[in-house]
Design a protein around this motif. Structure first.
Motif, PDB file in Angstrom:
ATOM      1  N   THR A 119     -16.886  66.948 -15.611  1.00 12.63           N
ATOM      2  CA  THR A 119     -17.050  67.779 -16.803  1.00 12.63           C
ATOM      3  C   THR A 119     -17.804  66.972 -17.850  1.00 12.63           C
ATOM      4  OG1 THR A 119     -14.928  68.851 -16.363  1.00 12.63           O
ATOM      5  CG2 THR A 119     -15.844  69.100 -18.579  1.00 12.63           C
ATOM      6  N   ASP A 120     -18.807  67.574 -18.473  1.00 13.46           N
ATOM      7  CA  ASP A 120     -19.536  66.798 -19.478  1.00 13.46           C
ATOM      8  C   ASP A 120     -18.694  66.637 -20.749  1.00 13.46           C
ATOM      9  OD1 ASP A 120     -20.201  68.827 -21.530  1.00 13.46           O
ATOM     10  OD2 ASP A 120     -21.513  69.684 -20.011  1.00 13.46           O
ATOM     11  N   CYS A 121     -19.087  65.694 -21.576  1.00  9.45           N
ATOM     12  CA  CYS A 121     -18.275  65.275 -22.719  1.00  9.45           C
ATOM     13  C   CYS A 121     -18.568  66.056 -24.000  1.00  9.45           C
ATOM     14  CB  CYS A 121     -18.469  63.783 -22.965  1.00  9.45           C
ATOM     15  SG  CYS A 121     -17.831  62.721 -21.654  1.00  9.45           S
ATOM     16  N   CYS A 131      -9.253  66.454 -28.468  1.00  9.83           N
ATOM     17  CA  CYS A 131      -9.579  65.593 -27.325  1.00  9.83           C
ATOM     18  C   CYS A 131      -9.831  64.148 -27.754  1.00  9.83           C
ATOM     19  CB  CYS A 131     -10.781  66.150 -26.562  1.00  9.83           C
ATOM     20  SG  CYS A 131     -12.213  66.451 -27.600  1.00  9.83           S
ATOM     21  N   GLU A 132      -9.072  63.693 -28.732  1.00  9.70           N
ATOM     22  CA  GLU A 132      -9.215  62.303 -29.155  1.00  9.70           C
ATOM     23  C   GLU A 132      -8.863  61.334 -28.033  1.00  9.70           C
ATOM     24  OE1 GLU A 132      -6.910  61.977 -32.708  1.00  9.70           O
ATOM     25  OE2 GLU A 132      -8.471  62.884 -33.964  1.00  9.70           O
ATOM     26  N   TRP A 133      -8.101  61.812 -27.042  1.00  4.99           N
ATOM     27  CA  TRP A 133      -7.747  61.003 -25.880  1.00  4.99           C
ATOM     28  C   TRP A 133      -8.966  60.556 -25.076  1.00  4.99           C
ATOM     29  CZ3 TRP A 133      -9.755  64.037 -22.119  1.00  4.99           C
ATOM     30  CH2 TRP A 133      -9.787  65.414 -22.349  1.00  4.99           C
ATOM     31  N   LEU A 134     -10.100  61.229 -25.282  1.00  3.89           N
ATOM     32  CA  LEU A 134     -11.301  60.903 -24.512  1.00  3.89           C
ATOM     33  C   LEU A 134     -12.152  59.836 -25.189  1.00  3.89           C
ATOM     34  CD1 LEU A 134     -12.995  61.639 -21.996  1.00  3.89           C
ATOM     35  CD2 LEU A 134     -14.026  63.493 -23.343  1.00  3.89           C
ATOM     36  N   VAL A 135     -11.943  59.625 -26.499  1.00  3.98           N
ATOM     37  CA  VAL A 135     -12.834  58.758 -27.269  1.00  3.98           C
ATOM     38  C   VAL A 135     -12.824  57.326 -26.741  1.00  3.98           C
ATOM     39  CG1 VAL A 135     -13.275  57.736 -29.539  1.00  3.98           C
ATOM     40  CG2 VAL A 135     -12.741  60.171 -29.352  1.00  3.98           C
ATOM     41  N   ARG A 136     -11.645  56.734 -26.647  1.00  2.00           N
ATOM     42  CA  ARG A 136     -11.561  55.321 -26.233  1.00  2.00           C
ATOM     43  C   ARG A 136     -12.124  55.083 -24.836  1.00  2.00           C
ATOM     44  NH1 ARG A 136     -10.516  50.331 -28.858  1.00  2.00           N
ATOM     45  NH2 ARG A 136     -10.086  48.809 -27.216  1.00  2.00           N
ATOM     46  N   THR A 158     -23.758  65.569 -23.094  1.00  2.00           N
ATOM     47  CA  THR A 158     -23.898  66.410 -21.907  1.00  2.00           C
ATOM     48  C   THR A 158     -24.401  65.629 -20.698  1.00  2.00           C
ATOM     49  OG1 THR A 158     -26.128  67.106 -22.540  1.00  2.00           O
ATOM     50  CG2 THR A 158     -24.302  68.480 -23.288  1.00  2.00           C
ATOM     51  N   ASN A 159     -24.900  64.419 -20.933  1.00  6.63           N
ATOM     52  CA  ASN A 159     -25.384  63.595 -19.826  1.00  6.63           C
ATOM     53  C   ASN A 159     -24.356  62.573 -19.356  1.00  6.63           C
ATOM     54  OD1 ASN A 159     -27.860  64.808 -19.474  1.00  6.63           O
ATOM     55  ND2 ASN A 159     -28.915  63.474 -20.933  1.00  6.63           N
ATOM     56  N   ILE A 160     -23.132  62.689 -19.878  1.00  4.75           N
ATOM     57  CA  ILE A 160     -22.026  61.844 -19.428  1.00  4.75           C
ATOM     58  C   ILE A 160     -20.932  62.766 -18.895  1.00  4.75           C
ATOM     59  CG2 ILE A 160     -20.403  60.027 -20.022  1.00  4.75           C
ATOM     60  CD1 ILE A 160     -22.116  59.446 -22.492  1.00  4.75           C
ATOM     61  N   LEU A 161     -20.567  62.585 -17.646  1.00  4.84           N
ATOM     62  CA  LEU A 161     -19.544  63.404 -17.004  1.00  4.84           C
ATOM     63  C   LEU A 161     -18.264  62.590 -16.844  1.00  4.84           C
ATOM     64  CD1 LEU A 161     -21.674  64.948 -14.098  1.00  4.84           C
ATOM     65  CD2 LEU A 161     -21.488  65.739 -16.468  1.00  4.84           C
ATOM     66  N   TYR A 162     -17.130  63.269 -16.979  1.00  2.00           N
ATOM     67  CA  TYR A 162     -15.865  62.574 -16.773  1.00  2.00           C
ATOM     68  C   TYR A 162     -14.961  63.396 -15.865  1.00  2.00           C
ATOM     69  CZ  TYR A 162     -13.294  65.797 -19.849  1.00  2.00           C
ATOM     70  OH  TYR A 162     -12.703  66.924 -20.382  1.00  2.00           O
ATOM     71  N   LYS A 163     -14.032  62.701 -15.239  1.00  2.00           N
ATOM     72  CA  LYS A 163     -12.967  63.370 -14.498  1.00  2.00           C
ATOM     73  C   LYS A 163     -11.750  62.455 -14.487  1.00  2.00           C
ATOM     74  CE  LYS A 163     -14.905  61.977 -10.020  1.00  2.00           C
ATOM     75  NZ  LYS A 163     -15.430  62.481  -8.727  1.00  2.00           N
ATOM     76  N   LYS A 164     -10.591  63.059 -14.370  1.00  2.00           N
ATOM     77  CA  LYS A 164      -9.354  62.291 -14.348  1.00  2.00           C
ATOM     78  C   LYS A 164      -9.149  61.679 -12.973  1.00  2.00           C
ATOM     79  CE  LYS A 164      -6.999  64.824 -18.034  1.00  2.00           C
ATOM     80  NZ  LYS A 164      -5.763  65.556 -18.438  1.00  2.00           N
ATOM     81  N   THR A 165      -8.619  60.468 -12.979  1.00  2.00           N
ATOM     82  CA  THR A 165      -8.341  59.777 -11.732  1.00  2.00           C
ATOM     83  C   THR A 165      -6.885  60.012 -11.320  1.00  2.00           C
ATOM     84  OG1 THR A 165      -7.655  57.733 -12.841  1.00  2.00           O
ATOM     85  CG2 THR A 165      -9.996  57.987 -12.357  1.00  2.00           C
ATOM     86  N   GLU A 166      -6.585  59.694 -10.079  1.00  2.00           N
ATOM     87  CA  GLU A 166      -5.212  59.860  -9.593  1.00  2.00           C
ATOM     88  C   GLU A 166      -4.242  58.949 -10.339  1.00  2.00           C
ATOM     89  OE1 GLU A 166      -5.188  59.212  -5.426  1.00  2.00           O
ATOM     90  OE2 GLU A 166      -6.344  61.035  -4.951  1.00  2.00           O
ATOM     91  N   PHE A 170      -9.535  57.771 -16.441  1.00  2.00           N
ATOM     92  CA  PHE A 170     -10.760  58.556 -16.369  1.00  2.00           C
ATOM     93  C   PHE A 170     -11.848  57.756 -15.673  1.00  2.00           C
ATOM     94  CE2 PHE A 170      -8.444  60.034 -20.058  1.00  2.00           C
ATOM     95  CZ  PHE A 170      -8.511  61.409 -19.937  1.00  2.00           C
ATOM     96  N   SER A 171     -12.707  58.460 -14.961  1.00  2.00           N
ATOM     97  CA  SER A 171     -13.926  57.865 -14.434  1.00  2.00           C
ATOM     98  C   SER A 171     -15.109  58.617 -15.030  1.00  2.00           C
ATOM     99  CB  SER A 171     -13.953  57.938 -12.908  1.00  2.00           C
ATOM    100  OG  SER A 171     -13.978  59.287 -12.461  1.00  2.00           O
ATOM    101  N   PHE A 172     -16.206  57.911 -15.218  1.00  2.00           N
ATOM    102  CA  PHE A 172     -17.379  58.476 -15.875  1.00  2.00           C
ATOM    103  C   PHE A 172     -18.624  58.286 -15.007  1.00  2.00           C
ATOM    104  CE2 PHE A 172     -14.418  57.572 -19.258  1.00  2.00           C
ATOM    105  CZ  PHE A 172     -14.535  58.659 -20.103  1.00  2.00           C
ATOM    106  N   SER A 173     -19.545  59.221 -15.164  1.00  2.00           N
ATOM    107  CA  SER A 173     -20.828  59.165 -14.472  1.00  2.00           C
ATOM    108  C   SER A 173     -21.924  59.539 -15.463  1.00  2.00           C
ATOM    109  CB  SER A 173     -20.870  60.140 -13.291  1.00  2.00           C
ATOM    110  OG  SER A 173     -19.761  59.957 -12.440  1.00  2.00           O
ATOM    111  N   VAL A 174     -23.142  59.081 -15.203  1.00  2.00           N
ATOM    112  CA  VAL A 174     -24.277  59.443 -16.042  1.00  2.00           C
ATOM    113  C   VAL A 174     -25.308  60.186 -15.204  1.00  2.00           C
ATOM    114  CG1 VAL A 174     -24.066  57.716 -17.846  1.00  2.00           C
ATOM    115  CG2 VAL A 174     -25.216  57.110 -15.721  1.00  2.00           C
ATOM    116  N   ILE A 175     -25.977  61.146 -15.831  1.00  2.00           N
ATOM    117  CA  ILE A 175     -27.042  61.900 -15.189  1.00  2.00           C
ATOM    118  C   ILE A 175     -28.279  61.854 -16.080  1.00  2.00           C
ATOM    119  CG2 ILE A 175     -25.454  63.403 -13.931  1.00  2.00           C
ATOM    120  CD1 ILE A 175     -25.939  65.558 -16.062  1.00  2.00           C
ATOM    121  N   ASP A 176     -29.401  62.361 -15.573  1.00  2.00           N
ATOM    122  CA  ASP A 176     -30.668  62.442 -16.326  1.00  2.00           C
ATOM    123  C   ASP A 176     -31.086  61.059 -16.824  1.00  2.00           C
ATOM    124  OD1 ASP A 176     -32.911  63.627 -17.335  1.00  2.00           O
ATOM    125  OD2 ASP A 176     -31.940  64.522 -19.071  1.00  2.00           O
TER     126      ASP A 176
END
Length: 254
Positions: A119-121, A131-136, A158-166, A170-176
């Protein structure tokens, strides 16, 4: 008559026949998910979802540039994706780069990659209080990229994607990534300037910069003040930007 250059990741050599048909089939197959300057389609091949980005037709001077001077956007996206993999920075795995040439000059580029979920940020600029939990974790990821010398060419939410880990993180990915740079030990100013595209929403930007400064061990108020100047310059008409740059260079206390 057009000719093509194919650069194919050896891990995906089994897709070669499909990739060689792709330029002719792109516009009338797959699922169109983005259609502005560039076009992005989803395809299914060999049991996996594949993303293909077709870059817009370049101007004539860009065709000369991409033929003789520097790699095309598609080739940079492919090469940078491989480089990020070496740096352990997550991004869609590059599958191929396809370049079309006409009359001896570059004409069109395609970047083919594996599909990556996330999901993008942008939620941070729309509902920061929710969603302050996402800032750090986000700024820790940005700081990690900067620490590895990677300056994303269009570092917006929008070019940074995140998802929750088990494990609950959180893990993050970059696109574009095709306009990015790799810089050894980027300076504080380079890092902050790289973040200026994150958002135009000032409260969100302030929250991100404060937390980023905390992660880096820098003075938070100084970093916020510097970012506001950079953001004012970025949002100003293009003809005013050199004046902002001169002011920053000659301002008292520099």
């Amino acid at each position: 008559m057009s000719s093509y250059k194919f650069i194919i990741n050896s891990k995906y050599s089994r897709l070669e026949s499909w990739l060689r048909r792709l330029p002719e089939e792109f516009d009338h197959t797959g699922e169109l998910i983005y259609d502005k300057r560039n076009k992005v389609r989803l395809f299914s091949a060999e049991g996996r979802t594949i993303v293909v980005k077709k870059y817009k037709l370049p101007y004539f001077h860009q065709r000369i540039d991409y033929t003789f001077i520097r790699p095309s956007k598609a080739r940079r996206a492919y090469l940078f994706g491989l480089k990020l993999s070496e740096l352990n920075i997550d991004t869609p795995e590059p599958i191929a780069c396809i370049e079309e040439y006409s009359g001896g000059l570059f004409r069109m580029g395609y970047f083919v990659s594996a599909f990556i979920d996330g999901t993008d940020c942008r939620i941070l600029r729309e509902r920061l209080s929710d969603c302050e939990w996402l800032v750090r974790p986000l700024v820790e990821f940005i700081a990690e990229m900067h620490g590895k010398g990677f300056l994303h060419g269009d570092l917006n939410l929008t070019n940074i994607l995140y998802k929750k880990t088990e494990e609950g993180g959180f893990s993050f990915s970059v696109i574009d990534i095709n306009r990015s740079r790799f810089v050894s030990n980027p300076t504080r100013n380079q890092c902050l300037f790289n973040m200026v595209r994150l958002t135009h929403v000032r409260p969100t930007m302030v929250a991100l910069v404060r937390e980023y400064a905390s992660v880096r061990g820098w003075n938070q108020e100084e970093c916020v003040a510097e970012m506001m100047i950079l953001l004012d310059e970025f949002e100003s008409p293009k003809w005013q930007r050199p004046l902002h740059a001169l002011y920053r260079f000659f301002k008292p206390g520099r």
